[in-house]
Write an enzyme that holds these catalytic residues in place. Structure first.
Site, PDB file in Angstrom:
ATOM      1  N   SER A 161       2.763   5.133  32.934  1.00  0.00           N
ATOM      2  CA  SER A 161       2.682   6.697  33.184  1.00  0.00           C
ATOM      3  C   SER A 161       1.487   7.302  33.648  1.00  0.00           C
ATOM      4  O   SER A 161       1.343   8.362  33.906  1.00  0.00           O
ATOM      5  CB  SER A 161       3.627   7.548  32.362  1.00  0.00           C
TER       6      SER A 161
ATOM      7  N   HIS B   7       4.700   2.905  39.864  1.00  0.00           N
ATOM      8  CA  HIS B   7       5.305   3.995  38.804  1.00  0.00           C
ATOM      9  C   HIS B   7       6.688   4.659  39.333  1.00  0.00           C
ATOM     10  O   HIS B   7       6.693   5.430  40.249  1.00  0.00           O
ATOM     11  CB  HIS B   7       4.262   5.009  38.707  1.00  0.00           C
TER      12      HIS B   7
ATOM     13  N   GLU C 198       5.274   6.274  42.815  1.00  0.00           N
ATOM     14  CA  GLU C 198       3.978   6.324  43.095  1.00  0.00           C
ATOM     15  C   GLU C 198       3.286   4.970  42.828  1.00  0.00           C
ATOM     16  O   GLU C 198       3.656   4.154  42.039  1.00  0.00           O
ATOM     17  CB  GLU C 198       3.107   7.103  41.636  1.00  0.00           C
TER      18      GLU C 198
ATOM     19  N   ASN D  48       2.452  13.016  36.858  1.00  0.00           N
ATOM     20  CA  ASN D  48       2.369  13.316  35.305  1.00  0.00           C
ATOM     21  C   ASN D  48       1.098  14.188  35.140  1.00  0.00           C
ATOM     22  O   ASN D  48       1.139  14.759  34.094  1.00  0.00           O
ATOM     23  CB  ASN D  48       2.301  12.149  34.469  1.00  0.00           C
TER      24      ASN D  48
END
Ligand SMILES: NC(=O)c1ccc[n+]([C@@H]2O[C@H](COP(=O)([O-])OP(=O)(O)OC[C@H]3O[C@@H](n4cnc5c(N)ncnc54)[C@H](O)[C@@H]3O)[C@@H](O)[C@H]2O)c1
Length: 291
Positions: free
Chosen positions: A119, A140, A152, A190
């Site tokens: 992450s 991701h 991602e 994130n």
């Protein structure tokens, strides 16, 4: 490169979701964790997830059975010997991930690709723990993997274009959409989402509002589908803390300082849904705010 067989290291909520979507897309999957019990538990979670998809008429029973038959437990890394790609989805801890890569590489074909579902941790730094940084990439997935559309993709500084193209093809085959992020702490989603969650925890810590008030405020006042504390429990408070630590250290800015209340919950082993307690207590079946 044709990806027909995938390995997944770490059979928690993300690893089992990744295994589920890859198997449904027709790929063979080897699923690994630190013990046979954890892989067996993950297979049961995948079974329930596929059953729900049948109920919702998203897939038929034949597709469910075929997907389940494509997932094989692999406790020993030797099981990854003929994988075209291995995706690491173990706990968000750089040391744990580096140890996995160092050991895993010896069991892979030289041309196999390697990816991490981290992450937040630097892809370039994780790639340096492998024998194939050119064939290493960040893929991701979002949580829950079967439901979330976005993935991602993050290239490390030495990731080859062929690796990037293979990752793009995989995401398209899974019916998902990718965005590309540069290799900066916590990437795009994130970098934006986790400081918001951390701020919600500060809001609770400072007594501005209760768990219920904060979540209701953001659901009804900002139209978020989930309150930030409910979302933190869903992600896992250990993962939330690790991402904030990576942001804090990586960007050296005090605005990313993890809230001491988050640290305390993690130290208590209150990690959210996966341990049945976090900002809510899930043990009775009805979530009850813990503050
Ligand atoms: N939870 C989320 O919302 C989310 C979303 C996107 C990405 N991620 C990332 O995905 C990864 C996994 O997160 P998760 O939420 O599935 O965590 P989790 O705690 O549900 O699962 C982690 C799994 O890794 C296993 N593990 C630990 N060390 C291992 C090892 N040496 N070998 C094999 N397995 C090992 C654990 O036993 C556990 O089953 C993390 O890097 C996390 O940052 C999480």
């Amino acid at each position: 490169m044709n990806i027909n067989k995938i390995g997944v290291v770490g059979a928690g909520q993300m690893g089992s979701g990744i295994a589920q979507v890859c198997a449904l897309a027709g790929m063979d999957v080897v699923l690994n964790d630190i013990s046979e019990e954890r892989v067996t538990a993950a297979l049961s979670v995948i079974g329930s997830g596929l059953a729900k998809q049948v109920e919702r008429q998203q897939i038929d029973e034949a597709a469910r059975d075929a997907a389940l038959a494509r997932i094989h437990p692999g406790i020993d890394y030797e099981a990854f010997r003929d994988c075209d790609l291995v995706i690491e989805a173990a706990s968000e801890n750089e040391e744990v991930k580096r140890r996995i890569f160092t050991k895993l590489c010896a069991s892979l074909r030289p041309e196999a690709l390697l990816a991490t579902n981290t992450s937040s941790i630097s892809i370039t730094r994780l790639a340096s723990a492998t024998d194939r940084p050119e064939r290493f990439i960040g893929i991701h997935f979002m949580n829950p993997v079967p439901r979330m559309q976005l993935v991602e993709l993050i290239r490390g500084i030495v990731t080859e274009n062929e690796t990037f193209e293979a990752a793009k093809e995989l995401i398209t085959r899974l019916g998902k959409t990718f965005t590309v992020s540069e290799d900066f702490p916590a990437f795009i989603v994130n970098r934006i989402l986790l400081p918001m969650i951390n701020e919600a925890i500060y809001t609770l810590y400072e007594g501005v509002g209760s768990v219920e008030a904060i979540d209701t405020a953001m659901r009804l006042g900002a139209n978020h589908p989930m309150g930030p504390l409910q979302l933190a429990d869903f992600i896992g408070l250990d993962t939330v803390l690790s991402v904030m630590q990576v942001l804090h250290e990586g960007l050296a800015d005090t605005k990313y300082r993890p809230c001491p209340l988050l640290v305390k919950y993690v130290e208590a082993g209150w990690l959210g849904r996966k341990t049945q307690r976090g900002f809510y207590d899930y043990r009775s079946g009805t979530p009850i705010p813990t503050r």
